[in-house]
Scaffold this active site. Structure first.
Site, short mmCIF file in Angstrom:
data_model
loop_
_atom_site.label_atom_id
_atom_site.label_comp_id
_atom_site.label_asym_id
_atom_site.label_seq_id
_atom_site.Cartn_x
_atom_site.Cartn_y
_atom_site.Cartn_z
N PRO A 1 -47.95 -20.82 -79.62
CA PRO A 1 -49.38 -20.60 -79.49
C PRO A 1 -50.20 -21.03 -80.71
O PRO A 1 -49.65 -21.15 -81.81
CB PRO A 1 -49.48 -19.09 -79.30
N ILE A 2 -51.46 -21.32 -80.44
CA ILE A 2 -52.42 -21.65 -81.50
C ILE A 2 -53.49 -20.56 -81.50
O ILE A 2 -54.13 -20.30 -80.49
CB ILE A 2 -53.06 -23.03 -81.26
#
Lengths: 63, 63, 63, 63, 63, 63
Positions: free
Chosen positions: E2-3
């Site tokens: 994830p970012i």
């Protein structure tokens, strides 16, 4: 890095998205002098009811 | 410019979205002294499971 | 919710920003039928070198 | 404030999302010294066709 | 993926930011079941003049 | 539309930014079949203290 976010209307094919991801990755890597493997791209798809131009939705404007 | 992103819960009607786009475009144009035609608005709709307040989701909090 | 992000060119006064925040909060609250106290607004200021229109920067285009 | 945006692949359960929201809220509140009630978290879910790594989509890479 | 994007007021020390990045990375990796090495975190710092709550800026509200 | 957001480390020259904006605009226009004049690009510059990879900042990792 770099991380790119592409806001675009929904409705493109998977093939178009892949071509766009490949072409934008190359363009960014070459001009910013980073390895292609560093480049991340997030696609955010929008309906034409969810985008406003000059106070009207893209749907209302027939875009 | 300006480009506005509106994060809001899903479930509004197209009519409500249009009224919001029109009203926000006017508010921005008047206060920032730019032509309405320059103003872009992106709507991002969220489910109540995808928004957290103080460690709980909006769904859990009954919002 | 809602959470609004306003991308705009740098250079506005604090007073202009306050007027914009107040006017956009009202516009959103009235059209989306939420209390004004729920509305959050993030301002992201950009230099004209950091915004591209049709392949040129806003600075190059004299915007 | 703070407002956190979590971009992640779609497919997690509601329970996983709740655990993530709770854990991230705690982590942010403790390290930035703010009350948990101030912390907002937006989850943006992405399909693997809409995320590019090094010029290929996550789907193409079998992620 | 994830970012994560963390919007927070400016003024924290480098040490606080490192502690937050480390704690949030752990929280996300454990709850979403991904390797820590996959987790990217972007910090966006805001002045109190650039954040509105209920129509007033955080600066006006003495936050 | 499309509106592109490019998150990248600070420190590039104006010339590099212009080349990147021009190249990315072309790449997007050709693959998504839209006029270049429709493409908007926002550049968000980050310090290496404000980007985390696997729990460490880019500065700590000597990136």
């Amino acid at each position: 890095m770099p991380i790119i976010e592409v806001n675009m209307f929904e409705g493109r094919t998977s093939q178009q998205k892949r071509e766009m991801i490949s072409a934008v990755t190359q363009a960014v890597a070459q001009t910013l002098d980073v390895p292609e493997t560093n480049v991340r791209i997030i696609i955010r798809e929008l309906s034409k009811d969810n985008f406003g131009i000059g106070g009207k939705t893209a749907f209302e404007l027939g875009r």
